[in-house]
Design a protein around this motif. Structure first.
Motif, PDB file in Angstrom:
ATOM      1  N   GLU A  76       0.888  -1.191   0.099  1.00 45.80           N
ATOM      2  CA  GLU A  76      -0.139   0.125  -0.170  1.00 45.80           C
ATOM      3  C   GLU A  76       0.885   1.302   0.154  1.00 45.80           C
ATOM      4  O   GLU A  76       0.449   2.173  -0.806  1.00 45.80           O
ATOM      5  CB  GLU A  76      -1.046  -0.035   1.193  1.00 45.80           C
ATOM      6  N   MET A  77       2.089   1.302   0.949  1.00 42.66           N
ATOM      7  CA  MET A  77       2.745   2.336   0.824  1.00 42.66           C
ATOM      8  C   MET A  77       3.512   2.622  -0.186  1.00 42.66           C
ATOM      9  O   MET A  77       3.704   3.730  -0.943  1.00 42.66           O
ATOM     10  CB  MET A  77       3.556   2.362   1.996  1.00 42.66           C
ATOM     11  N   ALA A  78       3.907   1.541  -1.177  1.00 38.43           N
ATOM     12  CA  ALA A  78       4.710   1.419  -2.425  1.00 38.43           C
ATOM     13  C   ALA A  78       3.682   2.377  -3.474  1.00 38.43           C
ATOM     14  O   ALA A  78       4.274   3.011  -4.295  1.00 38.43           O
ATOM     15  CB  ALA A  78       5.186   0.289  -2.985  1.00 38.43           C
ATOM     16  N   GLY A  79       2.468   2.092  -3.277  1.00 33.86           N
ATOM     17  CA  GLY A  79       1.501   2.599  -4.201  1.00 33.86           C
ATOM     18  C   GLY A  79       1.294   4.142  -4.166  1.00 33.86           C
ATOM     19  O   GLY A  79       0.802   4.906  -4.950  1.00 33.86           O
ATOM     20  N   ASN A  80       1.750   4.847  -2.830  1.00 32.62           N
ATOM     21  CA  ASN A  80       1.990   6.169  -2.793  1.00 32.62           C
ATOM     22  C   ASN A  80       3.441   6.720  -2.687  1.00 32.62           C
ATOM     23  O   ASN A  80       3.700   7.653  -1.986  1.00 32.62           O
ATOM     24  CB  ASN A  80       1.349   6.369  -1.463  1.00 32.62           C
ATOM     25  N   ALA A  81       4.309   5.971  -3.357  1.00 36.16           N
ATOM     26  CA  ALA A  81       5.733   6.490  -3.492  1.00 36.16           C
ATOM     27  C   ALA A  81       5.767   7.632  -3.930  1.00 36.16           C
ATOM     28  O   ALA A  81       4.940   8.248  -5.008  1.00 36.16           O
ATOM     29  CB  ALA A  81       6.500   5.297  -4.185  1.00 36.16           C
ATOM     30  N   VAL A  82       6.983   8.380  -3.633  1.00 38.32           N
ATOM     31  CA  VAL A  82       7.570   9.647  -4.092  1.00 38.32           C
ATOM     32  C   VAL A  82       8.384   9.166  -5.213  1.00 38.32           C
ATOM     33  O   VAL A  82       9.449   8.484  -5.243  1.00 38.32           O
ATOM     34  CB  VAL A  82       8.248  10.428  -3.118  1.00 38.32           C
ATOM     35  N   GLY A  83       8.066   9.752  -6.342  1.00 39.52           N
ATOM     36  CA  GLY A  83       8.994   9.545  -7.590  1.00 39.52           C
ATOM     37  C   GLY A  83       8.658   8.231  -8.078  1.00 39.52           C
ATOM     38  O   GLY A  83       7.862   7.257  -8.040  1.00 39.52           O
ATOM     39  N   ILE A  84       9.982   7.646  -8.507  1.00 37.60           N
ATOM     40  CA  ILE A  84      10.356   6.424  -9.358  1.00 37.60           C
ATOM     41  C   ILE A  84      10.311   5.309  -8.076  1.00 37.60           C
ATOM     42  O   ILE A  84      11.056   5.269  -7.135  1.00 37.60           O
ATOM     43  CB  ILE A  84      11.471   6.323  -9.960  1.00 37.60           C
ATOM     44  N   VAL A  85       9.589   3.816  -8.371  1.00 43.35           N
ATOM     45  CA  VAL A  85       9.873   2.836  -7.500  1.00 43.35           C
ATOM     46  C   VAL A  85      10.997   2.175  -8.096  1.00 43.35           C
ATOM     47  O   VAL A  85      10.937   1.692  -9.244  1.00 43.35           O
ATOM     48  CB  VAL A  85       8.586   1.869  -7.440  1.00 43.35           C
ATOM     49  N   LEU A  86      12.096   1.952  -7.418  1.00 39.39           N
ATOM     50  CA  LEU A  86      13.200   1.172  -8.110  1.00 39.39           C
ATOM     51  C   LEU A  86      13.199  -0.437  -8.027  1.00 39.39           C
ATOM     52  O   LEU A  86      12.690  -0.867  -6.850  1.00 39.39           O
ATOM     53  CB  LEU A  86      14.486   1.522  -7.078  1.00 39.39           C
ATOM     54  N   GLU A  87      13.498  -1.126  -8.989  1.00 42.33           N
ATOM     55  CA  GLU A  87      13.437  -2.447  -9.110  1.00 42.33           C
ATOM     56  C   GLU A  87      14.805  -2.806  -9.161  1.00 42.33           C
ATOM     57  O   GLU A  87      15.492  -2.310  -9.993  1.00 42.33           O
ATOM     58  CB  GLU A  87      12.785  -2.764 -10.362  1.00 42.33           C
ATOM     59  N   LYS A  88      15.353  -3.724  -8.366  1.00 43.42           N
ATOM     60  CA  LYS A  88      16.581  -4.194  -8.576  1.00 43.42           C
ATOM     61  C   LYS A  88      16.900  -5.774  -7.975  1.00 43.42           C
ATOM     62  O   LYS A  88      15.806  -6.121  -7.238  1.00 43.42           O
ATOM     63  CB  LYS A  88      17.579  -3.633  -7.819  1.00 43.42           C
ATOM     64  N   THR A  89      17.775  -6.272  -8.478  1.00 48.13           N
ATOM     65  CA  THR A  89      18.134  -7.678  -7.695  1.00 48.13           C
ATOM     66  C   THR A  89      19.487  -7.562  -7.106  1.00 48.13           C
ATOM     67  O   THR A  89      20.173  -6.920  -7.717  1.00 48.13           O
ATOM     68  CB  THR A  89      18.421  -8.929  -9.017  1.00 48.13           C
ATOM     69  N   ARG A  90      19.504  -7.911  -5.928  1.00 41.90           N
ATOM     70  CA  ARG A  90      20.720  -7.725  -5.081  1.00 41.90           C
ATOM     71  C   ARG A  90      21.433  -9.020  -5.070  1.00 41.90           C
ATOM     72  O   ARG A  90      20.858 -10.006  -4.453  1.00 41.90           O
ATOM     73  CB  ARG A  90      20.417  -7.116  -3.721  1.00 41.90           C
ATOM     74  N   TYR A  91      22.776  -9.254  -5.195  1.00 40.34           N
ATOM     75  CA  TYR A  91      23.530 -10.305  -5.100  1.00 40.34           C
ATOM     76  C   TYR A  91      24.569 -10.175  -4.002  1.00 40.34           C
ATOM     77  O   TYR A  91      25.262  -9.039  -4.022  1.00 40.34           O
ATOM     78  CB  TYR A  91      24.055 -10.726  -6.542  1.00 40.34           C
ATOM     79  N   GLU A  92      24.695 -11.017  -3.227  1.00 44.47           N
ATOM     80  CA  GLU A  92      25.851 -11.004  -2.376  1.00 44.47           C
ATOM     81  C   GLU A  92      26.886 -11.826  -2.555  1.00 44.47           C
ATOM     82  O   GLU A  92      26.865 -13.013  -3.067  1.00 44.47           O
ATOM     83  CB  GLU A  92      25.484 -11.515  -0.611  1.00 44.47           C
TER      84      GLU A  92
END
Length: 165
Positions: A76-92
């Motif tokens: 629900e909060m992501a739906g009210n994001a400021v600007g761009i919602v970032l998408e990424k895959t994090r690898y350790e």
């Protein structure tokens, strides 16, 4: 209070891929941001979520507070994001006693690959793997909150192969 101290670099090549110990898909949305603080939610693998508050002007070291939150609240909060919602895959990637987090962006910043390493103090100098490119610690353009609130995709994703050097 938790203190986050990290150095950030562009990544050159794929040499890190053979050393990956784990990975996770992130959806990262900023709920609020100011000159010296940000509030974000992160949804990981569409299964769990965290709320993070960062405070501080320096990009290398800031106060950081993180809390698990219900996935439904995060969505629900992501739906009210400021600007761009970032998408990424994090690898350790483990290297010489440090855990490197390699973020491979998708969506608006597709093609951008950045590595971060958390260090014990601002003067720490971990051994730099050969797949690490130019250091970008302190370059505000590569701050996730700036990337989310200002569309810098053309600037950051254009000519990536030469920028990583």
């Amino acid at each position: 209070m938790a203190k986050e101290i990290e150095r950030k670099f562009l990544v050159k090549g794929d040499g890190w891929r053979s050393e990956v110990s784990s990975s996770s898909n992130f959806l990262q949305a900023y709920i609020a941001s100011g000159e010296d603080r940000s509030v974000r939610i992160r949804i990981m693998d569409d299964a769990r979520a965290r709320l993070t508050i960062k405070i501080g002007r320096k990009l290398i070291a800031r106060d950081e507070f993180e809390y698990d939150i219900p996935l439904s609240d995060a969505r629900e909060m992501a739906g009210n994001a400021v600007g761009i919602v970032l998408e990424k895959t994090r690898y350790e990637v483990e290297h010489e006693g440090y855990t490197w987090e390699v973020d491979v962006y998708d969506g608006t910043y597709k093609g951008l690959v950045v590595a971060e390493v958390e260090v014990e103090d601002e003067n720490a100098r971990p051994d730099i793997p050969d797949w690490i490119g130019r250091e970008i610690t302190g370059d505000r353009r590569y701050s996730n909150v700036v990337m989310a609130t200002e569309d810098l995709s053309r600037e950051l994703c254009h000519g990536l192969s030469s920028a990583a050097r």
